[in-house]
Design an enzyme around this catalytic site. Structure first.
Site, PDB file in Angstrom:
ATOM      1  N   SER A 531       0.846  -1.189   0.000  1.00 21.37           N
ATOM      2  CA  SER A 531       0.000   0.000   0.000  1.00 21.37           C
ATOM      3  C   SER A 531       0.888   1.247   0.000  1.00 21.37           C
ATOM      4  O   SER A 531       1.662   1.438  -0.936  1.00 21.37           O
ATOM      5  CB  SER A 531      -0.959  -0.040   1.193  1.00 21.37           C
ATOM      6  OG  SER A 531      -1.990   0.906   1.049  1.00 21.37           O
ATOM      7  N   ASP A 614      -8.412  -5.243  -5.988  1.00 22.50           N
ATOM      8  CA  ASP A 614      -8.015  -4.070  -5.209  1.00 22.50           C
ATOM      9  C   ASP A 614      -8.596  -2.836  -5.886  1.00 22.50           C
ATOM     10  O   ASP A 614      -8.065  -2.342  -6.871  1.00 22.50           O
ATOM     11  CB  ASP A 614      -6.491  -3.966  -5.129  1.00 22.50           C
ATOM     12  CG  ASP A 614      -6.057  -2.849  -4.191  1.00 22.50           C
ATOM     13  OD1 ASP A 614      -6.930  -2.081  -3.730  1.00 22.50           O
ATOM     14  OD2 ASP A 614      -4.853  -2.743  -3.921  1.00 22.50           O
ATOM     15  N   HIS A 646      -6.901  -5.789  -1.728  1.00 19.55           N
ATOM     16  CA  HIS A 646      -5.740  -5.049  -1.247  1.00 19.55           C
ATOM     17  C   HIS A 646      -4.828  -5.939  -0.407  1.00 19.55           C
ATOM     18  O   HIS A 646      -3.629  -5.709  -0.325  1.00 19.55           O
ATOM     19  CB  HIS A 646      -6.225  -3.852  -0.419  1.00 19.55           C
ATOM     20  CG  HIS A 646      -5.217  -2.759  -0.265  1.00 19.55           C
ATOM     21  ND1 HIS A 646      -4.594  -2.153  -1.334  1.00 19.55           N
ATOM     22  CD2 HIS A 646      -4.718  -2.150   0.843  1.00 19.55           C
ATOM     23  CE1 HIS A 646      -3.762  -1.222  -0.898  1.00 19.55           C
ATOM     24  NE2 HIS A 646      -3.815  -1.202   0.410  1.00 19.55           N
TER      25      HIS A 646
END
Length: 725
Positions: A531, A614, A646
């Site tokens: 991320s 995601d 994600h």
């Protein structure tokens, strides 16, 4: 779940077998008087249990199927000590979950559940829903999808029901009441709030007469603002009767996200958290207490200036104290806070290590805590209200053979200075098995996501520091600008500064390791992150920091900040990039912190992970990164899971994720036990760019490890022959 007298509890224990490729869940029981553990049930159809009814061992539980077999669930009443005598009390034709239940003075049970509901308020069951002839989805408002799901007209709703007691059993009375659906303006109410909402988004009073729930602010667009409100309603009421406890304007400047509405033990008050900022998801949580009386709510903040952001709460038995857990100096510590605490009150922690997953107050006032630590996947213990004594019931690292030998000796920490902040910054050090300070180990430098968040003393099955360390590395896991638990100023400072403040903090963390930890070989370091941590590794790639590592790993990170509006939560990117997207120019943070501006510098071997589901950071970001690396001739590999979002959550996918990443970093930097095999893999793997780069990799490991020299030399000769051909 605690028994009525809170002298024993039951909980689930889930294990996954890679050999059998299946997950098993059993229910365990712990007796707080004897400290003994035992198996309570092996029935995998029992998904939730609540202690409620006339005796200390009376329970109500959810069975994951119903008599009709139509995708619904059923409710059973039983004695916890005699499950074989369980009685069916309700069969519900939707996949309800989140059971909360209390006994009323009459002996009836009032209960709450939630599930998706149609706009007309009836419960939604995918198994019974009609399949439309077209798969088209049409939207007229933003917030088309969220996290890993496209949004549909169905929204979560809290339902209430009554089980009437009679003839030694219970029976469902009438229909369930929907307390949420139908409250609409700019958007419609939903509780729990998807995708992470749970039964913690609502509560029922101990006497069963009142309900509270939270929903996103129905007067504002969902994608642009974090604002949410908590509503109060009588159990016998409906959605139209609900009243907001904390509407915008009730307390000036308090407009942000709310969480954790919880009744006191006597039902007279409701505690909750709320942030000030209306489009900032990581603002500081402030504790509030309101009267459970719509005519005299009297909402007040508690310890309003406390520079921590609590996220878990529990009431004391007498209602005078709230126990809250908050990130604090790399841990999740528990703090008692009197409900009358003034604005300047500074709570003191009663626990130290670990991060609580949950806590409940026992009958004697002790706090039952379930937490995890870097070295233990689950610890269960009690602590006195003043923190003076603890009683440990369970420590996974002392029970689970797979965790044997893990302990606090595997972990250390250090503080360092940076040019971006006056706050001393912290980093974890996690050592490999059989660590010796007289030897040297390659560096695994991990960068956390968020960016607001942190690396804490907790267990994870996704980014487990010890798993990385046991590949033969010393793991360094810094908490730079944006991290939570060192004051809100440090958390807030990352906004508008993605590419400088945290970057320089990480440079200084690396410098500290290089200059002070002689057992860390920084010349053989790798960096990895997910991320925001993936973004930072993409940023490293174009900057000097990227040349300090032999390999980089980016999981679901941003590659092109000019494409940030492909995300779903616009409030997040608007806040962190300092405003809405406009025409990009050199003064715009959308432009300034774009990794692809520094494409000409990309050179470090780079492993890219990005998943199809995601929607926070679309898969095109990872594909773009991989394409650009390949075109430039930078050794690179792309890993994609079409069924993951994600995070990688499937156990078999997680196994592949770890194996592929570890093979990659070990090739370039890590300990070598089979040099010939690695060289052979390089020759067979086009991701290394060319035969010549494979030769370089083999030579590199040959020099680094000086192991199996003859075998490695044979592979190098074979590669040279291929190159000549």
């Amino acid at each position: 779940m605690l028994s009525h007298q809170r002298d024993f509890a039951i909980y689930t224990n889930t294990n996954y077998s890679f050999q059998d490729q299946e997950e098993t869940t059993v229910w365990q029981q712990v007796n707080f008087r004897s400290g003994e553990f035992s198996t309570w049930s092996t029935d995998s159809n029992i998904t939730e249990v609540v202690f409620v009814g006339p005796t200390n061992t009376s329970i109500l539980y959810i069975n994951s199927t119903n008599e009709a077999g139509d995708g619904g669930i059923s409710l059973y009443s039983a004695d916890a000590n005699r499950l074989s005598n369980a009685k069916l009390v309700a069969s519900l034709s939707a996949p309800f979950s989140g059971l909360k239940a209390v006994a009323t003075k009459s002996g009836d049970i009032h209960f709450l559940l939630y599930t998706l509901a149609y706009p007309n308020g009836t419960a939604y069951n995918e198994d019974l829903a009609e399949t439309p002839p077209s798969s088209a989805r049409i939207y007229t408002d933003i917030y088309v999808r969220h996290w890993d799901t496209y949004l549909t007209p169905q929204r979560n709703a809290v339902f209430g029901g009554i089980l009437r007691r009679g003839n030694g059993t219970y029976s469902l009375v009438g229909e369930l009441t929907n307390y949420v659906t139908g409250k609409c303006n700019a958007t419609c109410a939903e509780s729990p709030v998807q995708p992470f909402g749970s039964s913690g988004d609502y509560d029922i009073s101990p006497d069963g007469s009142q309900v509270v729930f939270l929903t996103k602010n129905i007067d504002l667009p969902l994608a642009n603002f974090t604002s949410s409100q908590i509503y109060w309603v009588t159990f016998s009421g409906s959605a139209n009767d609900s009243i907001p406890i904390n509407p915008i304007g009730a307390i000036p400047g308090v407009e942000g996200a709310s969480s954790s509405p919880t009744f006191s033990k006597d039902g007279s008050k409701v505690a909750y958290f709320q942030m000030n900022g209306i489009y900032y998801e990581s603002d500081r949580n402030i504790i509030y207490v309101a009267n459970a009386d719509p005519n005299n709510l009297n909402v007040k903040s508690v310890a309003g200036d406390w520079d921590r952001s609590p996220d878990v709460l529990a009431w004391s038995n007498d209602g005078s104290v709230l126990y809250v857990a908050a990130p604090d100096l790399g841990r999740g510590r528990i703090f008692p806070v009197p409900i009358g605490a003034g604005f300047d009150y500074k709570p003191s922690n009663i626990t130290n290590e670990g991060v609580p997953a949950g806590m409940q107050v026992l009958a004697n006032g002790d706090i039952l805590v379930s937490d995890s630590k870097i070295w233990s996947s689950r610890d269960i213990y009690t602590v006195k209200p003043d923190g003076s004594a603890t009683n440990v019931y369970f420590q996974a690292n002392l029970v689970d053979a797979e965790l044997a030998g893990l302990g606090p000796q595997d972990v250390s920490e250090f503080y360092f200075s940076s040019n971006s902040t006056e706050t001393a910054l912290q980093s974890w050090i996690v050592y490999p098995a059989n660590f010796s300070a007289d030897q040297t180990y390659p560096l695994a430098f991990l960068v956390h996501g968020g960016p607001q968040g942190g690396f804490y003393n907790s267990w994870s099955t996704r980014w487990n520091y010890k798993v990385w360390a046991d590949q033969g590395y010393v793991v360094i896991a810094p908490n730079p600008t944006a991290s939570s638990g060192w004051g809100q100023n440090l958390t807030d400072a990352v906004a508008g500064h993605w590419g400088d403040y945290p970057y320089w903090d990480l440079v200084y963390a690396w410098d500290y390791v290089h200059e002070n930890l002689r057992y860390v070989d920084t010349s053989r370091g790798i960096s990895a992150g997910a991320s925001f941590g993936g973004y930072i590794n993409n940023w490293f790639q174009g900057h000097e920091m990227g040349r300090r590592f032999k390999a980089l790993v980016s999981h679901d990170g941003v590659t092109n900040t000019l494409a940030d509006y492909a995300t779903e939560e616009l409030w997040f990117i608007n806040h962190d990039q300092g405003g809405i997207f406009t025409s990009p120019n050199e003064t715009s943070t959308y432009y300034r912190w774009n990794p692809i501006l520094f494409y000409e510098n990309w050179a470090t071997p780079h492993f890219v992970v990005h998943n199809d589901l995601d929607y926070r950071l679309p898969v095109s970001e990872g594909i773009m990164l991989f394409n650009m690396l390949q075109v430039k001739g930078v050794p690179s590999k792309f890993l994609n899971f079409p069924d993951e979002g994600h995070w990688v959550l499937d156990m078999e996918n997680s196994r592949v994720w770890h194996e592929e990443i570890f093979k990659w970093i070990n090739f370039y930097s890590g300990p070598v036990t089979d040099l010939g095999g690695i060289a052979q893999e390089a020759l067979n793997d086009s991701s290394y760019g060319s035969v010549s780069s494979a030769i370089f990799g083999a030579v590199l490991h040959f020099v680094q490890a000086a192991l199996k020299a003859t075998e490695a030399f044979d592979w190098i000769k074979e590669a040279l022959a291929l190159l000549r051909d």
